[in-house]
Structure formats: structure tokens, C-alpha cells
Scaffold this motif. Sequence first.
Motif: not given
Length: 204
Positions: A137-146, A156-167
Motif C-alpha cells: 500500500t505504501l509503495c503504491v502511495l509513494y509512486d502516486d506521490l512521485k 487525499k494523500f494525507a487521508e491515505r497516510l492516515a488510513v495506513l497508520s491505523m493500528i
Amino acid sequence: HISQGEIAKILERESIHLRPFFERLKARIRGEPGVHLDETGWKLLQDGDTSYAWVMSGAHSKESVFLVGESRGKGNTEKLLGENFDGFVVSDDYGAYRKLKKHQLCWAHLLRKFRDLARSGEISDSQRASCKADYATLCVLYDDLKHHRHKERYGKFAERLAVLSMIKLGDPKKLVRIKTTLAKNIPNYLTCLSDPSIPLTNNQ
């Protein structure tokens, strides 16, 4: 044969001789719109002690300055940047960099933390599978950001990172720590959206 005392005198004499060039080099790097900062352990020959070496590199040049034999404290950041530096800084998430004004956290460090857990042999198979999914998930997000560095996509990016950081239930302790730190630092991973010249990683 040269005594240790004579070596110390030579080093001190040369440091005085080179100080003006060192200060000019620092000034040139500080004049850039952004810099890279990093620190690493520096082993001493005496008593097996360890101190630290720090580096400041221009984000757009190939110039660097080093501080060797220092502590790991944040005072070294101030020594390198000076009092009036107003550019952006790219670094890892070490605490000494926490109060920087324009701070871009290094994505390579974040990716590596998730990758190492995805490959870890110290966690259960189910935990490793979950870590692999988070890493993907993080790799896809990073590629999108690049490839889509647009200010309007910040939310949108902040929301995706927030979802990923959920424990999640079953996350290994190390991943819990990584996600907790990520959740606190989301804005600093997205500083790059404010200026296309800001590097995404501290690799330089």
C-alpha cells in the motif's frame, strides 16, 4: 615516528588554516533553497567509545560539510543551519529535527522500515502477510506521490497516510511504533507538495 601529541598539533593547526573555507562552504550551502541533514555513529579508538558525525549537503549542489566527533544532540543541527536558515530541510525522523520550520521527511527511510518488517523472520506468518500488504500500500502511495505532486491532492494523500497508520489487531510492536510515528508526522511527509524542487528522499 610521530607522537599522538604531534598529530593533535598538526590537526589543530590545519583546522585553523581551513576554517575560513569551511565557513564559506557552510554559507554557500545555507544559501540554497534546501539542504539535506543526517547523522551517524562515529567510533573512537580510545576505550571503544562512540560519538557522532553529522553532514549537511546542498539539495541542488554536490557540496557537503561535516561535523565529526560530536554528540547526537539537536545543537549540531543549529551549528550546521545557523540561526536564519529559511529553506526546507530533508532528513529522517530523528527527534533532533523535530522543530524545523520547513521539514520534508525522507520517504526512503519510511519505505525501508515497512519493507524490513515485510521480510522479517522474527514475526508470525500472519503478521508478515499483514506487513507485506501495508508495505505494498505504501509503495503504491509513494509512486502516486512521485508522479502526481499537486497541492490540491494534499488532502487525499494525507487521508491515505492516515488510513495506513491505523493500528490493526495483531500488528507487531515494531510496526505499532512505526505507525504511531507516521501518524504524528504526516504533514512533514507531504511538505514536498508545496514545492516541486523539494526532494522526496534524503538519499543525496
